[in-house]
Design an enzyme around this catalytic site. Structure first.
Site, PDB file in Angstrom:
ATOM      1  N   GLY A   1      72.555  79.604  43.958  1.00 39.33           N
ATOM      2  CA  GLY A   1      74.006  79.453  44.043  1.00 39.33           C
ATOM      3  C   GLY A   1      74.663  80.593  43.291  1.00 39.33           C
ATOM      4  NE  ARG A   2      74.545  80.349  36.994  1.00 41.94           N
ATOM      5  CZ  ARG A   2      75.290  79.465  36.332  1.00 41.94           C
ATOM      6  NH1 ARG A   2      76.423  79.823  35.791  1.00 41.94           N
ATOM      7  NH2 ARG A   2      74.874  78.220  36.191  1.00 41.94           N
ATOM      8  CB  CYS A  18      98.403  70.236  26.114  1.00 46.50           C
ATOM      9  SG  CYS A  18      99.969  71.078  26.237  1.00 46.50           S
ATOM     10  N   GLY A  57      68.754  78.461  40.388  1.00 43.94           N
ATOM     11  CA  GLY A  57      68.756  78.602  38.930  1.00 43.94           C
ATOM     12  C   GLY A  57      68.701  80.017  38.390  1.00 43.94           C
TER      13      GLY A  57
HETATM   14  N1  LLP Z   1      69.693  73.318  43.636  1.00 46.16           N
HETATM   15  C1  LLP Z   1      69.985  72.208  42.933  1.00 46.16           C
HETATM   16  C2  LLP Z   1      69.280  70.971  43.259  1.00 46.16           C
HETATM   17  C3  LLP Z   1      70.945  72.251  41.920  1.00 46.16           C
HETATM   18  O1  LLP Z   1      71.216  71.153  41.218  1.00 46.16           O
HETATM   19  C4  LLP Z   1      71.616  73.462  41.634  1.00 46.16           C
HETATM   20  C5  LLP Z   1      72.647  73.545  40.584  1.00 46.16           C
HETATM   21  C6  LLP Z   1      71.298  74.595  42.408  1.00 46.16           C
HETATM   22  C7  LLP Z   1      70.315  74.489  43.393  1.00 46.16           C
HETATM   23  C8  LLP Z   1      71.962  75.925  42.216  1.00 46.16           C
HETATM   24  O2  LLP Z   1      71.735  76.417  40.940  1.00 46.16           O
HETATM   25  P1  LLP Z   1      72.175  77.942  40.581  1.00 46.16           P
HETATM   26  O3  LLP Z   1      71.320  78.857  41.409  1.00 46.16           O
HETATM   27  O4  LLP Z   1      73.601  78.072  40.890  1.00 46.16           O
HETATM   28  O5  LLP Z   1      71.901  78.030  39.133  1.00 46.16           O
HETATM   29  N2  LLP Z   1      78.394  74.117  36.693  1.00 46.16           N
HETATM   30  C9  LLP Z   1      77.306  74.784  36.013  1.00 46.16           C
HETATM   31  C10 LLP Z   1      76.078  74.913  36.880  1.00 46.16           C
HETATM   32  C11 LLP Z   1      75.590  73.587  37.407  1.00 46.16           C
HETATM   33  C12 LLP Z   1      74.426  73.751  38.321  1.00 46.16           C
HETATM   34  C13 LLP Z   1      74.046  72.450  38.924  1.00 46.16           C
HETATM   35  N3  LLP Z   1      72.985  72.542  39.877  1.00 46.16           N
HETATM   36  C14 LLP Z   1      77.777  76.131  35.510  1.00 46.16           C
HETATM   37  O6  LLP Z   1      78.954  76.459  35.707  1.00 46.16           O
HETATM   38  O7  LLP Z   1      77.021  76.860  34.881  1.00 46.16           O
END
Ligand code: LLP
Length: 429
Positions: free
Chosen positions: A283-284, A351, A247
């Protein structure tokens, strides 16, 4: 000035990814395409580890990269080489993680809807843990483990009911979200699991939302999680794992940088004293700023009220602006000699009125057809969320390492996709 990550620079007026000129890649390959920097990805992992190591013993944690952000196998291998495991959410991601040589003992399986085949695949692969999100899921895991005559390691996802995340669609830790279980439910399932011959409960997990720049919600949520571990212990249970989710946000445009040291301090305050093994699922922040979506201008269209810059990338390539109103600043690959600017709405060819990258964007007044542009912050949730909507191709992906670049995914064309359809070919005459 909008943000440009350290892996990008202008050299003689042209945008480079590390030592690779984007124009060189575009010379021999069709746009749009994604291009990622291996250096930046390594650097992002290093920055996270440095922050964690300032407050935690590296023996006591594992980083499991949330590969939903970008699951190209070459990128996943690169991340695995840095010692990271993987957080997966489907059988497909499990297969990818295994192909990328992630040790099964460093794979965690999250998500509310794992089906029987996926659970069996995960158990047979001997992954570290399944993060359980419902009673029904626990009973399925138990039944499958019993059939396989094994014991399934699980943790339970606690929903701490804390508001977090940059957009309601990426907020996951409130009680009205579909994710996790409340404390009472986790406690009941933990008791059940302790008495099951085929389930080994190892602890809890939580993930409260995405793109967090303010670290306060972690402070609140991790305190709740720590208190919950104490209540498990007071029941006589001996959890050994806490999965703290992902997150942490990134700078897309003008956000502050997330305070990684502050995050580590929150973990050190609430979680480290519990003496559990800690898992992180970023992730991000690992890949987000390491990717560009490179596109060409197709047309410039003037109306009574607006000038539109129409690019050959659309919402099918990068869905985030349409879905979350997110900002991916656009950079001209070749800087204009003139200082004059003009305001454009930058839009794609799909579109849909929502196929808009940005409104009222200042770009060079002489920007023209065929010029290359790059959308930043496209490394996470870009390629993985793309589609072939409007029968458009799925973009190629390139990886840059220093001055070397290679294609790590060729485009998936409409001709490719036609092969999966069942139809009678029209004769040529
Ligand atoms: N762990 C779990 C259980 C998750 O559901 C997620 C993301 C992560 C880790 C990784 O989160 P991060 O570190 O990437 O924030 N498509 C959306 C983001 C959806 C995230 C869903 N879960 C976007 O483009 O902002």
């Amino acid at each position: 000035m909008t943000y440009l990550a350290p892996c990008y620079r202008y050299n003689d007026g042209t945008l480079f990814v590390n030592d690779v000129n984007i124009k060189d890649v575009a010379k021999s390959h069709e746009t749009p395409f994604y291009i990622y920097s291996a250096t930046q990805i390594r650097q992002n992992i290093r920055a996270f580890k440095t922050a964690l190591n300032s407050a935690l013993d590296p023996q006591n944690y594992t980083i499991c990269y949330a590969c939903k952000a970008l699951n190209n196998i070459s990128v996943m291998s690169l991340i695995a080489e840095q010692g990271c495991g993987a957080d997966i959410v489907s059988g497909g991601e499990l297969t990818r993680a295994l192909h990328a040589n992630v040790p099964p003992g460093n794979i965690v399986f999250s998500g509310v809807g794992k089906n029987d085949q996926e659970i069996e695949h995960a158990l047979n692969s001997k992954i570290r843990q399944i993060n359980v999100e419902s009673a029904a899921e626990l009973y399925r895991i138990e039944a499958i483990a019993q059939r396989l005559n094994i014991t399934a390691p699980v943790v339970f996802r606690l929903n701490p009911d804390v508001k977090a995340g940059a957009h309601e669609k990426i907020s996951t830790g409130q009680k009205e979200n579909k994710f996790g279980l409340n404390a009472e439910q986790v406690m009941d399932l933990y008791r059940y699991a302790e008495n099951s011959a085929h389930i080994m409960p190892r602890g809890i997990s939580l993930h409260i939302g995405s793109q967090l720049i303010d670290m306060h919600p972690y402070d609140t949520a991790y305190k709740i999680a720590a208190d919950f571990i104490l209540s498990l212990r007071s029941e006589g249970f001996t959890p050994d794992t806490i999965d703290l989710g992902g997150g942490i946000g990134i700078i897309y445009d003008r956000e502050d940088a997330p305070d990684l040291a502050g995050y580590a301090a929150i973990v050190a305050k609430h979680i480290a004293p519990l003496g559990l093994h800690m898992m992180f699922e970023p992730g991000r922040m690992i890949v987000g700023n390491a990717g560009l979506l490179v596109s060409r201008v197709i047309y410039i269209k003037e109306t009574d009220s607006k000038a539109f810059l129409i690019t050959d990338a659309g919402m099918n390539d990068l869905m985030r602006p349409a879905l979350y109103d997110s900002v991916h600043p656009i950079f001209e690959v070749e800087k204009s000699d003139s200082q004059d600017t003009k305001s454009f709405d930058v839009v794609g060819p799909v579109c849909e009125s929502s196929d808009v990258f940005s409104l009222d964007t200042a770009l060079s007044a002489d920007i023209a057809k065929d010029d290359l542009v790059a959308f930043t912050g496209a490394g996470a949730y870009g390629a993985t969320m793309s589609s072939s909507y409007n029968a458009r191709k799925i973009a190629a992906e390139f990886l840059v390492d220093g001055d070397v670049w290679k294609c790590i995914k060729r485009p998936i064309t409409n001709e490719d996709l036609l092969q999966f359809e069942n139809y009678t070919l029209k004769s040529d005459d």
